[in-house]
Design a protein around this motif. Structure first.
Motif, mmCIF file in Angstrom:
data_model
loop_
_atom_site.group_PDB
_atom_site.id
_atom_site.type_symbol
_atom_site.label_atom_id
_atom_site.label_comp_id
_atom_site.label_asym_id
_atom_site.label_seq_id
_atom_site.Cartn_x
_atom_site.Cartn_y
_atom_site.Cartn_z
ATOM 1 N N GLU A 39 27.127 -4.687 -2.079
ATOM 2 C CA GLU A 39 27.574 -3.303 -2.312
ATOM 3 C C GLU A 39 28.526 -2.799 -1.236
ATOM 4 O OE1 GLU A 39 23.809 -1.365 -2.341
ATOM 5 O OE2 GLU A 39 23.451 -1.714 -4.494
ATOM 6 N N GLY A 40 28.681 -3.549 -0.144
ATOM 7 C CA GLY A 40 29.554 -3.121 0.946
ATOM 8 C C GLY A 40 28.878 -2.227 1.964
ATOM 9 N N LYS A 41 27.570 -2.009 1.824
ATOM 10 C CA LYS A 41 26.848 -1.122 2.746
ATOM 11 C C LYS A 41 26.434 -1.820 4.036
ATOM 12 C CE LYS A 41 25.164 1.890 -0.939
ATOM 13 N NZ LYS A 41 23.988 2.366 -1.715
ATOM 14 N N VAL A 42 26.495 -3.161 4.036
ATOM 15 C CA VAL A 42 26.230 -3.971 5.222
ATOM 16 C C VAL A 42 27.317 -5.033 5.320
ATOM 17 C CG1 VAL A 42 24.700 -5.734 6.209
ATOM 18 C CG2 VAL A 42 23.724 -3.616 5.328
ATOM 19 N N VAL A 43 27.739 -5.324 6.545
ATOM 20 C CA VAL A 43 28.673 -6.429 6.771
ATOM 21 C C VAL A 43 28.052 -7.403 7.769
ATOM 22 C CG1 VAL A 43 30.710 -5.030 6.291
ATOM 23 C CG2 VAL A 43 29.907 -5.233 8.656
ATOM 24 N N ILE A 44 28.427 -8.662 7.632
ATOM 25 C CA ILE A 44 28.107 -9.669 8.642
ATOM 26 C C ILE A 44 29.443 -10.251 9.099
ATOM 27 C CG2 ILE A 44 26.942 -11.832 9.193
ATOM 28 C CD1 ILE A 44 24.926 -11.277 7.020
ATOM 29 N N PRO A 45 30.021 -9.705 10.162
ATOM 30 C CA PRO A 45 31.296 -10.241 10.650
ATOM 31 C C PRO A 45 31.100 -11.659 11.172
ATOM 32 C CG PRO A 45 30.924 -8.000 11.466
ATOM 33 C CD PRO A 45 29.631 -8.494 10.899
ATOM 34 N N ALA A 46 31.663 -12.625 10.481
ATOM 35 C CA ALA A 46 31.405 -14.038 10.821
ATOM 36 C C ALA A 46 32.589 -14.885 10.373
ATOM 37 C CB ALA A 46 30.112 -14.520 10.161
ATOM 38 N N ASN A 47 33.607 -14.951 11.213
ATOM 39 C CA ASN A 47 34.767 -15.784 10.924
ATOM 40 C C ASN A 47 34.338 -17.245 10.797
ATOM 41 O OD1 ASN A 47 37.178 -17.493 11.408
ATOM 42 N ND2 ASN A 47 38.207 -15.591 11.937
ATOM 43 N N LYS A 48 34.887 -17.916 9.811
ATOM 44 C CA LYS A 48 34.532 -19.315 9.559
ATOM 45 C C LYS A 48 34.842 -20.225 10.746
ATOM 46 C CE LYS A 48 35.406 -18.566 4.647
ATOM 47 N NZ LYS A 48 36.329 -18.799 3.517
ATOM 48 N N ASN A 49 35.735 -19.783 11.631
ATOM 49 C CA ASN A 49 36.133 -20.592 12.791
ATOM 50 C C ASN A 49 35.434 -20.186 14.086
ATOM 51 O OD1 ASN A 49 37.916 -22.068 11.193
ATOM 52 N ND2 ASN A 49 39.640 -20.705 11.615
ATOM 53 N N HIS A 50 34.492 -19.254 14.017
ATOM 54 C CA HIS A 50 33.743 -18.854 15.214
ATOM 55 C C HIS A 50 32.432 -19.638 15.219
ATOM 56 C CE1 HIS A 50 32.064 -15.375 17.919
ATOM 57 N NE2 HIS A 50 31.986 -16.570 18.480
ATOM 58 N N HIS A 51 32.474 -20.817 15.810
ATOM 59 C CA HIS A 51 31.362 -21.758 15.695
ATOM 60 C C HIS A 51 30.204 -21.461 16.640
ATOM 61 C CE1 HIS A 51 34.011 -23.914 13.025
ATOM 62 N NE2 HIS A 51 34.914 -24.082 13.987
ATOM 63 N N SER A 52 30.433 -20.660 17.681
ATOM 64 C CA SER A 52 29.355 -20.334 18.627
ATOM 65 C C SER A 52 28.626 -19.047 18.247
ATOM 66 C CB SER A 52 29.929 -20.183 20.040
ATOM 67 O OG SER A 52 30.890 -19.139 20.089
ATOM 68 N N LEU A 53 28.956 -18.463 17.102
ATOM 69 C CA LEU A 53 28.436 -17.152 16.709
ATOM 70 C C LEU A 53 26.945 -17.175 16.385
ATOM 71 C CD1 LEU A 53 29.156 -14.165 15.892
ATOM 72 C CD2 LEU A 53 29.434 -15.035 13.560
ATOM 73 N N ASP A 54 26.235 -16.189 16.907
ATOM 74 C CA ASP A 54 24.868 -15.886 16.481
ATOM 75 C C ASP A 54 24.972 -14.614 15.655
ATOM 76 O OD1 ASP A 54 22.175 -15.569 16.132
ATOM 77 O OD2 ASP A 54 21.721 -15.073 18.218
ATOM 78 N N PRO A 55 25.010 -14.701 14.344
ATOM 79 C CA PRO A 55 25.439 -13.567 13.511
ATOM 80 C C PRO A 55 24.538 -12.342 13.586
ATOM 81 C CG PRO A 55 24.562 -15.345 12.162
ATOM 82 C CD PRO A 55 24.676 -15.889 13.546
ATOM 83 N N GLU A 56 25.176 -11.194 13.423
ATOM 84 C CA GLU A 56 24.495 -9.903 13.362
ATOM 85 C C GLU A 56 25.006 -9.141 12.147
ATOM 86 O OE1 GLU A 56 22.120 -8.752 15.238
ATOM 87 O OE2 GLU A 56 22.194 -9.910 17.110
ATOM 88 N N GLY A 57 24.128 -8.293 11.606
ATOM 89 C CA GLY A 57 24.527 -7.416 10.521
ATOM 90 C C GLY A 57 24.784 -6.014 11.037
ATOM 91 N N VAL A 58 25.687 -5.320 10.375
ATOM 92 C CA VAL A 58 26.006 -3.934 10.715
ATOM 93 C C VAL A 58 25.963 -3.121 9.432
ATOM 94 C CG1 VAL A 58 27.761 -2.356 11.628
ATOM 95 C CG2 VAL A 58 27.536 -4.660 12.597
ATOM 96 N N GLY A 59 25.147 -2.064 9.439
ATOM 97 C CA GLY A 59 25.149 -1.217 8.261
ATOM 98 C C GLY A 59 23.807 -0.608 7.942
ATOM 99 N N GLU A 60 23.668 -0.162 6.725
ATOM 100 C CA GLU A 60 22.529 0.634 6.262
ATOM 101 C C GLU A 60 21.197 -0.102 6.443
ATOM 102 O OE1 GLU A 60 22.635 3.075 2.388
ATOM 103 O OE2 GLU A 60 21.447 1.293 1.869
ATOM 104 N N GLY A 61 20.254 0.573 7.093
ATOM 105 C CA GLY A 61 18.906 0.030 7.250
ATOM 106 C C GLY A 61 18.735 -0.975 8.361
ATOM 107 N N LEU A 62 19.816 -1.259 9.101
ATOM 108 C CA LEU A 62 19.757 -2.246 10.178
ATOM 109 C C LEU A 62 19.762 -1.550 11.538
ATOM 110 C CD1 LEU A 62 22.349 -4.889 8.905
ATOM 111 C CD2 LEU A 62 19.979 -4.539 8.194
#
Length: 437
Positions: A39-62
Protein backbone atom coordinates in the motif's frame (compact mmCIF):
# COMPACT_ATOMS: atom_id res chain seq x y z
CA UNK A 1 8.25 -15.46 -9.49
CA UNK A 2 10.57 -12.48 -9.92
CA UNK A 3 10.15 -8.93 -8.62
CA UNK A 4 11.81 -5.56 -9.24
CA UNK A 5 11.36 -3.78 -5.90
CA UNK A 6 10.15 -4.51 -2.37
CA UNK A 7 6.83 -2.90 -3.33
CA UNK A 8 6.55 -5.04 -6.46
CA UNK A 9 7.25 -8.18 -4.39
CA UNK A 10 4.66 -7.22 -1.79
CA UNK A 11 2.02 -6.63 -4.45
CA UNK A 12 2.75 -10.08 -5.88
CA UNK A 13 2.49 -11.70 -2.45
CA UNK A 14 6.22 -12.48 -2.26
CA UNK A 15 7.82 -12.31 1.18
CA UNK A 16 11.41 -11.16 0.67
CA UNK A 17 14.26 -11.84 3.09
CA UNK A 18 14.24 -8.13 3.91
CA UNK A 19 10.56 -8.31 4.90
CA UNK A 20 11.26 -11.31 7.12
CA UNK A 21 14.09 -9.50 8.92
CA UNK A 22 12.08 -6.30 9.41
CA UNK A 23 8.98 -8.17 10.62
CA UNK A 24 11.07 -9.97 13.25
CA UNK A 25 12.67 -6.71 14.42
CA UNK A 26 9.31 -4.98 14.65
CA UNK A 27 7.43 -7.89 16.26
CA UNK A 28 4.93 -7.67 13.40
CA UNK A 29 3.29 -10.42 11.39
CA UNK A 30 5.15 -10.53 8.09
CA UNK A 31 1.89 -10.65 6.12
CA UNK A 32 0.72 -7.46 7.81
CA UNK A 33 4.06 -5.85 6.94
CA UNK A 34 3.81 -7.04 3.34
CA UNK A 35 0.37 -5.47 2.99
CA UNK A 36 1.63 -2.13 4.32
CA UNK A 37 4.53 -2.20 1.82
CA UNK A 38 2.12 -3.01 -1.01
CA UNK A 39 0.00 0.00 0.00
CA UNK A 40 3.03 2.31 0.24
CA UNK A 41 2.55 2.92 3.98
CA UNK A 42 5.87 1.22 4.80
CA UNK A 43 9.15 1.22 2.88
CA UNK A 44 12.23 -0.95 3.20
CA UNK A 45 15.05 1.05 1.59
CA UNK A 46 17.30 -1.73 0.30
CA UNK A 47 19.32 -1.15 -2.85
CA UNK A 48 20.13 -4.43 -4.59
CA UNK A 49 23.82 -3.44 -4.56
CA UNK A 50 24.07 -2.65 -0.83
CA UNK A 51 25.35 -6.04 0.28
CA UNK A 52 26.28 -5.11 3.88
CA UNK A 53 22.76 -3.82 4.66
CA UNK A 54 20.85 -4.92 7.75
CA UNK A 55 17.41 -3.81 6.53
CA UNK A 56 15.01 -1.59 8.43
CA UNK A 57 11.42 -0.61 7.75
CA UNK A 58 10.09 2.93 7.89
CA UNK A 59 6.42 3.72 8.18
CA UNK A 60 3.08 3.01 9.79
CA UNK A 61 3.13 0.86 12.93
CA UNK A 62 6.92 0.56 13.04
CA UNK A 63 9.50 1.99 15.43
CA UNK A 64 10.46 5.57 14.67
CA UNK A 65 13.82 5.51 12.91
CA UNK A 66 16.58 8.12 12.98
CA UNK A 67 18.98 9.37 10.34
CA UNK A 68 22.45 10.86 10.79
CA UNK A 69 23.78 13.41 8.28
CA UNK A 70 27.51 13.59 7.56
CA UNK A 71 29.87 14.07 4.65
CA UNK A 72 32.79 16.02 3.25
CA UNK A 73 32.49 19.76 2.60
CA UNK A 74 34.89 22.21 0.93
CA UNK A 75 35.73 23.91 4.22
CA UNK A 76 36.13 20.59 6.09
CA UNK A 77 37.35 18.01 3.55
CA UNK A 78 38.81 15.52 6.05
CA UNK A 79 38.00 12.08 4.68
CA UNK A 80 39.18 10.14 7.75
CA UNK A 81 37.30 12.41 10.16
CA UNK A 82 34.01 11.73 8.38
CA UNK A 83 34.67 7.98 8.42
CA UNK A 84 35.22 8.24 12.17
CA UNK A 85 31.77 9.84 12.40
CA UNK A 86 30.37 6.95 10.35
CA UNK A 87 31.78 4.45 12.83
CA UNK A 88 30.28 6.37 15.75
CA UNK A 89 26.85 6.53 14.07
CA UNK A 90 26.96 2.78 13.48
CA UNK A 91 28.12 2.07 17.03
CA UNK A 92 25.20 4.16 18.32
CA UNK A 93 22.76 2.11 16.19
CA UNK A 94 21.50 4.85 13.89
CA UNK A 95 19.24 3.18 11.35
CA UNK A 96 20.27 5.47 8.48
CA UNK A 97 23.17 7.63 7.37
CA UNK A 98 22.87 10.32 4.73
CA UNK A 99 26.08 11.13 2.87
CA UNK A 100 25.78 14.84 2.07
CA UNK A 101 29.31 15.14 0.67
CA UNK A 102 29.66 18.05 -1.72
CA UNK A 103 33.41 18.32 -2.34
CA UNK A 104 36.48 16.23 -3.06
CA UNK A 105 36.51 12.43 -3.01
CA UNK A 106 32.73 12.04 -2.90
CA UNK A 107 32.63 8.80 -4.90
CA UNK A 108 35.44 7.18 -2.90
CA UNK A 109 33.81 8.18 0.39
CA UNK A 110 30.36 7.00 -0.71
CA UNK A 111 31.63 3.59 -1.83
CA UNK A 112 33.56 3.04 1.39
CA UNK A 113 30.55 4.12 3.43
CA UNK A 114 28.20 1.73 1.62
CA UNK A 115 30.70 -1.13 1.85
CA UNK A 116 31.04 -0.85 5.65
CA UNK A 117 27.50 0.16 6.64
CA UNK A 118 24.70 -2.13 7.82
CA UNK A 119 22.60 1.06 8.13
CA UNK A 120 20.63 2.24 5.11
CA UNK A 121 22.43 4.94 3.12
CA UNK A 122 20.87 8.02 1.60
CA UNK A 123 22.26 10.77 -0.62
CA UNK A 124 21.22 13.99 -2.32
CA UNK A 125 22.58 13.45 -5.84
CA UNK A 126 22.41 17.12 -6.83
CA UNK A 127 25.07 17.88 -4.17
CA UNK A 128 27.42 15.57 -6.01
CA UNK A 129 26.66 16.80 -9.52
CA UNK A 130 28.69 20.02 -9.48
CA UNK A 131 31.87 18.31 -8.31
CA UNK A 132 31.35 15.15 -10.35
CA UNK A 133 31.10 17.04 -13.63
CA UNK A 134 33.40 19.92 -12.59
CA UNK A 135 30.83 22.31 -14.03
CA UNK A 136 29.01 25.33 -12.77
CA UNK A 137 25.43 24.54 -11.75
CA UNK A 138 23.78 26.29 -14.71
CA UNK A 139 25.86 24.29 -17.21
CA UNK A 140 24.74 20.86 -15.99
CA UNK A 141 22.24 19.23 -18.35
CA UNK A 142 19.04 17.41 -17.49
CA UNK A 143 20.56 14.10 -18.56
CA UNK A 144 23.61 14.70 -16.40
CA UNK A 145 21.42 15.18 -13.33
CA UNK A 146 19.74 11.83 -14.00
CA UNK A 147 23.08 10.15 -14.70
CA UNK A 148 24.31 11.10 -11.21
CA UNK A 149 21.24 9.39 -9.71
CA UNK A 150 22.05 6.31 -11.79
CA UNK A 151 25.64 6.40 -10.54
CA UNK A 152 24.46 6.53 -6.90
CA UNK A 153 22.14 3.62 -7.63
CA UNK A 154 24.96 1.51 -9.05
CA UNK A 155 27.06 2.32 -5.98
CA UNK A 156 24.34 0.92 -3.69
CA UNK A 157 22.56 3.98 -2.26
CA UNK A 158 19.28 2.90 -0.61
CA UNK A 159 17.36 6.18 -0.80
CA UNK A 160 17.87 9.46 -2.62
CA UNK A 161 16.46 12.87 -1.81
CA UNK A 162 15.05 14.36 -5.00
CA UNK A 163 13.50 17.83 -5.00
CA UNK A 164 10.99 17.15 -7.77
CA UNK A 165 8.17 19.15 -6.18
CA UNK A 166 9.70 22.59 -6.79
CA UNK A 167 8.35 22.77 -10.33
CA UNK A 168 7.23 25.87 -12.23
CA UNK A 169 3.83 25.82 -10.48
CA UNK A 170 5.42 25.74 -7.04
CA UNK A 171 7.98 28.38 -8.03
CA UNK A 172 5.19 30.70 -9.14
CA UNK A 173 3.46 30.31 -5.76
CA UNK A 174 6.76 30.98 -4.01
CA UNK A 175 7.31 34.18 -6.01
CA UNK A 176 3.79 35.48 -5.27
CA UNK A 177 3.98 34.70 -1.55
CA UNK A 178 7.05 36.32 -0.03
CA UNK A 179 8.89 34.45 2.72
CA UNK A 180 11.21 35.66 5.44
CA UNK A 181 13.87 33.01 4.77
CA UNK A 182 13.10 32.15 1.12
CA UNK A 183 14.23 28.60 0.18
CA UNK A 184 16.52 27.13 2.87
CA UNK A 185 16.77 23.60 1.49
CA UNK A 186 20.25 23.36 -0.03
CA UNK A 187 19.13 20.95 -2.75
CA UNK A 188 15.92 22.89 -3.29
CA UNK A 189 17.75 26.18 -3.67
CA UNK A 190 20.14 24.62 -6.21
CA UNK A 191 17.26 23.29 -8.30
CA UNK A 192 15.39 26.62 -8.10
CA UNK A 193 18.56 28.47 -9.15
CA UNK A 194 19.08 26.07 -12.08
CA UNK A 195 15.50 26.63 -13.22
CA UNK A 196 15.82 30.41 -13.01
CA UNK A 197 19.23 30.55 -14.69
CA UNK A 198 18.13 28.30 -17.57
CA UNK A 199 14.47 29.36 -17.74
CA UNK A 200 13.48 25.68 -17.75
CA UNK A 201 11.32 23.24 -15.82
CA UNK A 202 12.82 21.28 -12.92
CA UNK A 203 14.60 18.38 -14.68
CA UNK A 204 13.60 15.92 -11.96
CA UNK A 205 9.95 16.86 -12.47
CA UNK A 206 10.08 17.01 -16.26
CA UNK A 207 11.88 13.67 -16.54
CA UNK A 208 10.24 12.06 -13.53
CA UNK A 209 9.33 8.87 -15.42
CA UNK A 210 12.98 8.37 -16.37
CA UNK A 211 13.96 8.97 -12.75
CA UNK A 212 11.49 6.31 -11.62
CA UNK A 213 12.96 3.81 -14.08
CA UNK A 214 16.37 4.30 -12.44
CA UNK A 215 14.88 3.90 -8.97
CA UNK A 216 13.02 0.72 -9.95
CA UNK A 217 16.17 -0.74 -11.54
CA UNK A 218 18.12 -0.68 -8.26
CA UNK A 219 15.17 -0.54 -5.84
CA UNK A 220 16.15 2.94 -4.67
CA UNK A 221 13.53 4.44 -2.39
CA UNK A 222 12.78 7.96 -3.57
CA UNK A 223 12.67 10.47 -0.74
CA UNK A 224 10.69 13.36 -2.17
CA UNK A 225 12.50 16.42 -0.85
CA UNK A 226 10.81 19.47 0.61
CA UNK A 227 12.51 22.33 -1.20
CA UNK A 228 9.99 24.71 0.35
CA UNK A 229 10.28 23.51 3.92
CA UNK A 230 10.09 26.47 6.31
CA UNK A 231 13.46 27.80 7.42
CA UNK A 232 11.88 29.85 10.18
CA UNK A 233 8.75 29.49 12.26
CA UNK A 234 7.52 32.63 10.46
CA UNK A 235 7.32 30.66 7.17
CA UNK A 236 5.72 27.51 8.58
CA UNK A 237 2.59 26.09 6.94
CA UNK A 238 2.59 28.78 4.24
CA UNK A 239 1.43 28.68 0.63
CA UNK A 240 4.78 27.51 -0.79
CA UNK A 241 5.09 24.61 1.65
CA UNK A 242 1.53 23.39 1.09
CA UNK A 243 1.67 23.83 -2.69
CA UNK A 244 4.81 21.70 -2.87
CA UNK A 245 3.25 19.07 -0.61
CA UNK A 246 0.31 18.79 -3.02
CA UNK A 247 2.73 18.18 -5.89
CA UNK A 248 4.60 15.58 -3.82
CA UNK A 249 1.32 13.75 -3.29
CA UNK A 250 0.80 13.53 -7.05
CA UNK A 251 4.38 12.37 -7.56
CA UNK A 252 3.87 9.69 -4.90
CA UNK A 253 1.03 8.11 -6.88
CA UNK A 254 3.11 8.19 -10.06
CA UNK A 255 5.97 6.42 -8.28
CA UNK A 256 3.68 3.75 -6.87
CA UNK A 257 2.40 3.03 -10.38
CA UNK A 258 5.99 2.01 -11.19
CA UNK A 259 6.39 0.03 -7.91
CA UNK A 260 8.91 2.58 -6.61
CA UNK A 261 8.96 3.04 -2.83
CA UNK A 262 8.42 6.61 -1.58
CA UNK A 263 9.08 8.67 1.51
CA UNK A 264 8.02 12.30 1.91
CA UNK A 265 10.31 14.87 3.52
CA UNK A 266 8.87 17.56 5.77
CA UNK A 267 9.59 20.59 7.93
CA UNK A 268 11.75 22.27 9.02
CA UNK A 269 11.06 25.09 11.51
CA UNK A 270 7.56 25.12 12.99
CA UNK A 271 5.72 26.37 16.09
CA UNK A 272 4.57 23.64 18.47
CA UNK A 273 0.91 24.37 17.86
CA UNK A 274 1.18 23.71 14.09
CA UNK A 275 2.96 20.35 14.21
CA UNK A 276 -0.04 18.07 14.64
CA UNK A 277 -1.96 19.72 11.79
CA UNK A 278 1.06 19.36 9.51
CA UNK A 279 1.33 15.64 10.23
CA UNK A 280 -2.35 15.16 9.36
CA UNK A 281 -2.09 17.24 6.17
CA UNK A 282 1.01 15.37 4.96
CA UNK A 283 -0.48 11.94 5.52
CA UNK A 284 -3.70 13.02 3.81
CA UNK A 285 -2.15 14.73 0.78
CA UNK A 286 0.54 12.08 0.31
CA UNK A 287 -1.75 9.07 0.74
CA UNK A 288 -0.18 7.63 3.89
CA UNK A 289 3.39 7.50 2.58
CA UNK A 290 6.06 7.47 5.32
CA UNK A 291 6.99 10.94 6.56
CA UNK A 292 10.63 11.93 7.12
CA UNK A 293 11.09 15.15 9.11
CA UNK A 294 14.01 17.43 9.95
CA UNK A 295 13.07 18.43 13.48
CA UNK A 296 10.75 20.26 13.37
CA UNK A 297 12.70 22.95 15.23
CA UNK A 298 10.16 24.67 17.46
CA UNK A 299 12.00 27.96 17.96
CA UNK A 300 14.61 29.91 15.99
CA UNK A 301 16.51 31.47 18.91
CA UNK A 302 18.60 28.55 20.22
CA UNK A 303 21.78 28.23 18.13
CA UNK A 304 24.04 25.80 19.93
CA UNK A 305 21.02 23.98 21.34
CA UNK A 306 19.08 23.08 18.21
CA UNK A 307 19.38 19.37 19.02
CA UNK A 308 16.97 20.21 21.87
CA UNK A 309 14.59 22.37 19.83
CA UNK A 310 14.57 19.58 17.24
CA UNK A 311 13.97 16.79 19.74
CA UNK A 312 10.97 18.63 21.19
CA UNK A 313 9.41 18.98 17.76
CA UNK A 314 10.47 15.51 16.64
CA UNK A 315 8.82 13.80 19.60
CA UNK A 316 5.53 15.57 18.89
CA UNK A 317 5.76 15.01 15.14
CA UNK A 318 6.52 11.30 15.45
CA UNK A 319 3.82 10.73 18.06
CA UNK A 320 1.30 12.13 15.54
CA UNK A 321 2.46 10.30 12.43
CA UNK A 322 6.04 11.10 11.39
CA UNK A 323 7.97 7.89 10.83
CA UNK A 324 11.59 8.95 10.41
CA UNK A 325 13.55 11.69 12.22
CA UNK A 326 16.61 13.36 10.77
CA UNK A 327 18.88 14.20 13.65
CA UNK A 328 19.91 17.79 14.35
CA UNK A 329 23.12 18.58 16.23
CA UNK A 330 24.07 21.51 18.49
CA UNK A 331 26.11 22.76 15.51
CA UNK A 332 23.04 23.29 13.29
CA UNK A 333 23.20 26.71 11.58
CA UNK A 334 26.75 27.21 12.91
CA UNK A 335 29.33 24.73 11.52
CA UNK A 336 30.01 21.20 10.35
CA UNK A 337 29.35 19.05 13.44
CA UNK A 338 32.17 17.48 15.41
CA UNK A 339 32.15 13.95 16.78
CA UNK A 340 30.78 15.22 20.11
CA UNK A 341 28.11 17.31 18.31
CA UNK A 342 27.10 14.15 16.49
CA UNK A 343 26.84 12.16 19.69
CA UNK A 344 24.57 14.78 21.29
CA UNK A 345 22.43 14.98 18.16
CA UNK A 346 22.01 11.21 17.93
CA UNK A 347 21.08 10.90 21.60
CA UNK A 348 18.55 13.74 21.39
CA UNK A 349 16.97 12.21 18.30
CA UNK A 350 16.85 8.72 19.86
CA UNK A 351 15.10 10.17 22.93
CA UNK A 352 12.53 11.88 20.71
CA UNK A 353 11.96 8.71 18.67
CA UNK A 354 11.52 6.53 21.75
CA UNK A 355 9.19 9.01 23.45
CA UNK A 356 7.04 8.96 20.31
CA UNK A 357 7.08 5.16 20.14
CA UNK A 358 5.65 5.04 23.67
CA UNK A 359 2.88 7.42 22.60
CA UNK A 360 2.21 5.33 19.45
CA UNK A 361 2.09 2.13 21.54
CA UNK A 362 4.79 0.49 19.43
CA UNK A 363 5.30 -3.10 20.69
CA UNK A 364 8.05 -3.30 23.29
CA UNK A 365 8.59 0.46 23.62
CA UNK A 366 7.19 1.02 27.09
CA UNK A 367 8.72 -2.20 28.47
CA UNK A 368 12.16 -0.58 28.22
CA UNK A 369 10.97 2.19 30.57
CA UNK A 370 9.39 -0.38 32.87
CA UNK A 371 12.72 -2.16 33.23
CA UNK A 372 14.48 1.13 33.98
CA UNK A 373 11.91 2.05 36.62
CA UNK A 374 12.29 -1.38 38.21
CA UNK A 375 16.08 -0.95 38.34
CA UNK A 376 15.64 2.47 39.96
CA UNK A 377 13.26 1.06 42.56
CA UNK A 378 15.83 -1.60 43.34
CA UNK A 379 18.68 0.94 43.34
CA UNK A 380 20.42 -1.36 40.88
CA UNK A 381 22.89 1.08 39.38
CA UNK A 382 24.58 -1.38 37.02
CA UNK A 383 21.23 -2.36 35.53
CA UNK A 384 20.32 1.32 35.12
CA UNK A 385 23.53 1.90 33.16
CA UNK A 386 22.81 -1.11 30.93
CA UNK A 387 19.35 0.24 30.11
CA UNK A 388 20.38 3.88 29.64
CA UNK A 389 20.09 5.40 26.18
CA UNK A 390 23.63 6.73 26.76
CA UNK A 391 25.34 4.33 29.22
CA UNK A 392 28.70 6.07 28.91
CA UNK A 393 27.41 9.41 30.19
CA UNK A 394 25.34 7.81 32.95
CA UNK A 395 28.37 5.90 34.26
CA UNK A 396 30.58 8.98 34.06
CA UNK A 397 28.15 11.18 36.00
CA UNK A 398 27.83 8.56 38.73
CA UNK A 399 31.62 8.13 38.94
CA UNK A 400 32.32 11.87 39.03
CA UNK A 401 30.23 12.40 42.16
CA UNK A 402 30.39 9.35 44.44
CA UNK A 403 27.96 9.21 47.39
CA UNK A 404 28.82 8.21 50.94
CA UNK A 405 26.31 5.38 50.73
CA UNK A 406 26.20 3.25 47.58
CA UNK A 407 22.40 2.88 47.77
CA UNK A 408 21.95 6.62 47.18
CA UNK A 409 23.36 9.43 45.05
CA UNK A 410 24.91 12.77 45.97
CA UNK A 411 21.65 14.63 45.26
CA UNK A 412 19.64 13.14 48.14
CA UNK A 413 22.06 10.98 50.12
CA UNK A 414 20.26 9.15 52.93
CA UNK A 415 17.11 11.15 52.22
CA UNK A 416 16.74 9.19 48.96
CA UNK A 417 13.06 8.38 48.54
CA UNK A 418 13.72 5.04 46.84
CA UNK A 419 16.12 3.95 49.60
CA UNK A 420 13.83 4.98 52.43
CA UNK A 421 10.62 3.63 50.91
CA UNK A 422 12.32 0.28 50.32
CA UNK A 423 13.32 0.16 53.99
CA UNK A 424 9.88 1.20 55.28
CA UNK A 425 8.09 -1.26 52.99
CA UNK A 426 10.36 -4.00 54.40
CA UNK A 427 9.53 -2.95 57.98
CA UNK A 428 12.99 -1.53 58.64
CA UNK A 429 14.03 1.63 60.48
CA UNK A 430 15.27 4.73 58.63
CA UNK A 431 18.43 6.33 59.97
CA UNK A 432 19.10 9.66 58.30
CA UNK A 433 21.27 11.43 60.88
CA UNK A 434 23.19 8.41 62.16
CA UNK A 435 24.69 5.21 60.84
CA UNK A 436 22.35 2.33 60.03
CA UNK A 437 21.83 -0.31 62.69
Amino acid sequence: MSYTTQMDAARKGIITKEMTIVAEKEKMDVNVLMKKIAEGKVVIPANKNHHSLDPEGVGEGLRTKINVNLGISKDCPNFDSELEKVRMALDMKAEAIMDLSSFGKTEEFRKELIGMSPAMIGTVPIYDAVGFYDKELSDITEKEFLDVVEKHGRDGVDFVTIHAGINKETAAVFKRNKRLTNIVSRGGSLIYAWMELNNKENPFFEYYDELLEICAKYDITISLGDACRPGSINDATDASQIKELMILGELTLRAWEKNVQVMIEGPGHMPLNEIVANMIIEKKLCHGAPFYVLGPLVTDVAPGYDHITSAIGGAIAASYGADFLCYVTPAEHLRLPTIEDMREGIIASKIAAHAADIAKNIPGAISWDYEMSKARQQLNWERMFELAIDPEKARRYRKESSPEHEDSCTMCGKMCSMRNMNKVMEGKNINILREDD
